[in-house]
Design a protein around this motif. Structure first.
Motif, mmCIF file in Angstrom:
data_model
loop_
_atom_site.group_PDB
_atom_site.id
_atom_site.type_symbol
_atom_site.label_atom_id
_atom_site.label_comp_id
_atom_site.label_asym_id
_atom_site.label_seq_id
_atom_site.Cartn_x
_atom_site.Cartn_y
_atom_site.Cartn_z
ATOM 1 N N GLY A 175 -9.579 -5.092 5.192
ATOM 2 C CA GLY A 175 -9.558 -4.672 6.305
ATOM 3 C C GLY A 175 -9.344 -5.284 8.337
ATOM 4 N N HIS A 209 -6.689 -13.852 -5.654
ATOM 5 C CA HIS A 209 -7.753 -13.166 -5.149
ATOM 6 C C HIS A 209 -8.967 -13.561 -5.559
ATOM 7 C CE1 HIS A 209 -8.496 -8.645 -4.361
ATOM 8 N NE2 HIS A 209 -7.049 -8.617 -3.388
ATOM 9 N N LYS A 248 2.104 -8.892 -0.957
ATOM 10 C CA LYS A 248 1.603 -9.484 -2.368
ATOM 11 C C LYS A 248 1.561 -7.642 -2.769
ATOM 12 C CE LYS A 248 -3.420 -9.345 -1.543
ATOM 13 N NZ LYS A 248 -3.449 -8.568 -2.632
ATOM 14 N N GLU A 259 -4.687 -6.057 -6.306
ATOM 15 C CA GLU A 259 -5.130 -6.885 -7.591
ATOM 16 C C GLU A 259 -4.983 -4.685 -8.160
ATOM 17 O OE1 GLU A 259 -7.009 -6.080 -4.818
ATOM 18 O OE2 GLU A 259 -8.451 -4.505 -5.457
ATOM 19 N N LYS A 288 0.637 -1.350 0.193
ATOM 20 C CA LYS A 288 0.007 -0.330 -0.259
ATOM 21 C C LYS A 288 1.008 1.302 0.288
ATOM 22 C CE LYS A 288 -3.607 -2.182 0.341
ATOM 23 N NZ LYS A 288 -4.978 -1.933 -0.594
ATOM 24 N N LEU A 305 -3.815 -11.468 5.801
ATOM 25 C CA LEU A 305 -2.994 -10.061 5.002
ATOM 26 C C LEU A 305 -3.732 -8.763 5.567
ATOM 27 C CD1 LEU A 305 -3.552 -11.640 1.570
ATOM 28 C CD2 LEU A 305 -2.059 -12.320 3.590
ATOM 29 N N ALA A 306 -3.053 -8.111 6.865
ATOM 30 C CA ALA A 306 -3.205 -6.940 6.803
ATOM 31 C C ALA A 306 -2.472 -6.006 5.669
ATOM 32 C CB ALA A 306 -3.292 -6.380 8.551
ATOM 33 N N GLY A 307 -4.238 -4.866 5.012
ATOM 34 C CA GLY A 307 -3.367 -3.655 4.517
ATOM 35 C C GLY A 307 -2.960 -2.526 5.103
ATOM 36 N N GLY A 308 -3.583 -1.920 5.504
ATOM 37 C CA GLY A 308 -3.618 -0.926 6.135
ATOM 38 C C GLY A 308 -3.481 -0.938 7.464
ATOM 39 N N LYS A 314 -13.747 -4.272 5.925
ATOM 40 C CA LYS A 314 -13.850 -3.366 5.673
ATOM 41 C C LYS A 314 -14.961 -3.668 4.680
ATOM 42 C CE LYS A 314 -11.144 -3.172 1.300
ATOM 43 N NZ LYS A 314 -9.498 -2.421 1.610
ATOM 44 N N HIS A 325 -8.674 -16.431 -1.175
ATOM 45 C CA HIS A 325 -9.034 -15.007 0.213
ATOM 46 C C HIS A 325 -10.698 -15.338 0.234
ATOM 47 C CE1 HIS A 325 -6.496 -11.537 -0.624
ATOM 48 N NE2 HIS A 325 -5.694 -12.548 -1.446
#
Ligand SMILES: O=C(O)[C@H](O)COP(=O)(O)O
Ligand SMILES: [Mg+2]
Length: 437
Positions: free
Chosen positions: A357, A285, A196, A199, A170, A378-381, A325, A318
């Motif tokens: 989320g 994904h 990763k 997408e 991100k 997986l945690a992006g934000g 979120k 996934h």
């Protein structure tokens, strides 16, 4: 409706596919079920020459059971028939229909033509959703499925147990390769297991895949030389077939360890085609799955969808995560995780990927309700948005999961790990006060 048991024909054979549907209709349920069976096998809107009893006997789909359900409250699909003359309201049922494998063979696209093709357009149906598929052994002979799954991924990562923790780069798009290098370095040095591409990040002009592969694999190699640990990086190779194959080869030649494919965007057949050529784990994904799943009276349920993705070769899939979120409830997410973890045709081991989320505060409830660490979270934000940066984000996620699996409360763990406290302050702990906390 009278006793549905009486209409049950429980005979299925290993040469049949059994499809389970939610059917909603203003017509008698049996009539609607027969309309699906007819339209999706030998019949059409009217009798035709040469549809002989013998032909029907061999090829017609058979309604196995019609189990009436309480009213769902779902809206009607546009254009559905309201037969007011019958004075009946809408009825809902779980309907099981057997299709002879002889009709299409063990072929994913041709299976879909039968069990999902035109039926969403039948005006007799005010609601139609494919809930599940029981598939016979010939599908296993044709589709080898995941190459790595849970165990293979753990082996490649040298993480025999414990939850696998990862992130999505991100911002999803916009980072030039030189900045990506710094992000990857920080995450890898913080001990993350998996990174990763988003997408949204295929091979755009501002960050071509070839450049990202060169930068990321070089950087991961350097970190591995220093720390002894090399996270798996899933490069998004989604594209038209020839480019997807070339992208895979590019990643493999550079020493990359995983490729990501957006399953719906390329289709199950393209995934199976890739699997036949692929030597790396395939991270599946689910972008665009909402088209199939979100409207409860329409589409393909995740339970059926995930079986097709696993047959086609997804090593990771996934599922969304708790308190995500998006629109899905925790119950729906947990059902998806269970679906991915349930053996299919005796195997097809795929690793569920909890994403959307995700933050450290969700770890205890996620562990309590899944009761497993065979998860890739997986945690992006939730990592890149940590007030002290991505490295602290990784530390916080690791500390939260370590607390969750050892029965320590998040508050007690946060008292020892300032990065976790900061994460909880920033993202909260939605399940505070529940049994897992
Ligand atoms: O591709 C994904 O899985 C999402 O981008 C998740 O991102 P988020 O953790 O920031 O919601
Ligand atoms: Mg994303």
């Amino acid at each position: 409706m009278s006793d549905p048991e009486q209409r049950r024909v429980p005979v299925t054979t290993s040469s049949e596919v059994v499809a389970t549907y939610l059917v909603e209709t203003y017509l008698p349920l049996e009539q609607a079920a027969e309309a699906i069976a007819g339209e999706q096998s030998t019949g059409t809107f009217t009798a035709v020459a040469r549809e002989t009893p013998e032909l029907r006997e061999r090829f017609a789909a058979r309604v196995l059971s019609v189990e009436q359900l309480p009213p769902t409250g779902n809206a009607d699909l546009p254009g559905s028939t309201h037969d007011a003359s019958r004075g009946a309201g809408k009825r809902s049922a779980r309907v099981r229909i057997a299709f002879g494998l002889d009709n299409f063979g063990p072929s994913l696209p041709n299976l879909l033509a039968a069990v999902a093709g035109n039926l969403f357009e039948l005006r007799q149906l005010a609601g139609i959703r494919l809930l599940d598929l029981d598939l016979p052994a010939p599908f296993a002979e044709r589709y080898p499925g995941p190459q790595y799954g849970v165990r293979g991924t753990r082996e490649l990562l040298d993480r025999p147990d414990g939850v696998l923790l990862g992130t999505i780069v991100k911002p999803s798009i916009g980072l030039p390769p030189d900045e990506l290098r710094l992000v990857v370095r920080e995450l890898a040095e913080a001990g993350i297991d998996f990174i990763k591409d988003d997408e949204l990040m295929g091979s755009p002009p501002h960050s071509p895949l070839a450049e990202r592969v060169a930068v990321v694999t070089e950087e991961l190699g350097k970190v591995a030389a220093r720390t002894g640990r090399r996270p798996m990086y899933a490069f998004n190779i989604t594209d038209d077939l020839d480019r997807m194959a070339a992208n895979h080869d590019l990643v493999h030649a550079a020493g990359g360890t995983c490729v990501m494919v957006c399953v719906n965007l390329v289709g199950f057949s393209a995934l199976a085609w890739l699997r036949a050529r692929c030597v790396l784990p395939i991270h599946g994904h689910r972008a665009m799955t909402g088209v199939y799943t979100r409207a409860p009276q329409l589409g393909i349920d995740y339970v059926a969808w995930s079986k097709l993705a696993r047959l086609a070769g997804a090593d990771h899939l996934h599922t969304n995560g708790l308190s995500n979120k998006f629109y899905e409830t925790d119950e729906e997410v947990l059902r998806s995780i269970t679906a991915v973890r349930t053996p299919l045709l005796g195997g097809y081991e795929t690793l569920p990927v909890l994403s959307s989320g995700q933050t450290p505060g969700l770890a205890p409830e996620t562990y309590r309700r899944t009761n497993t660490t065979d998860l890739l979270v997986l945690a992006g934000g939730g990592i890149h948005g940590h007030p002290s940066g991505p490295s602290a984000g990784v530390t916080a996620m690791r500390a939260a999961w370590s607390a969750a699996t050892s029965g320590t409360t998040l508050d007690a763990a946060a008292a020892q790990v300032p990065a976790l406290q900061e994460a909880l302050d920033r993202f909260g702990s939605p399940y505070a006060g529940t049994p897992g906390e």
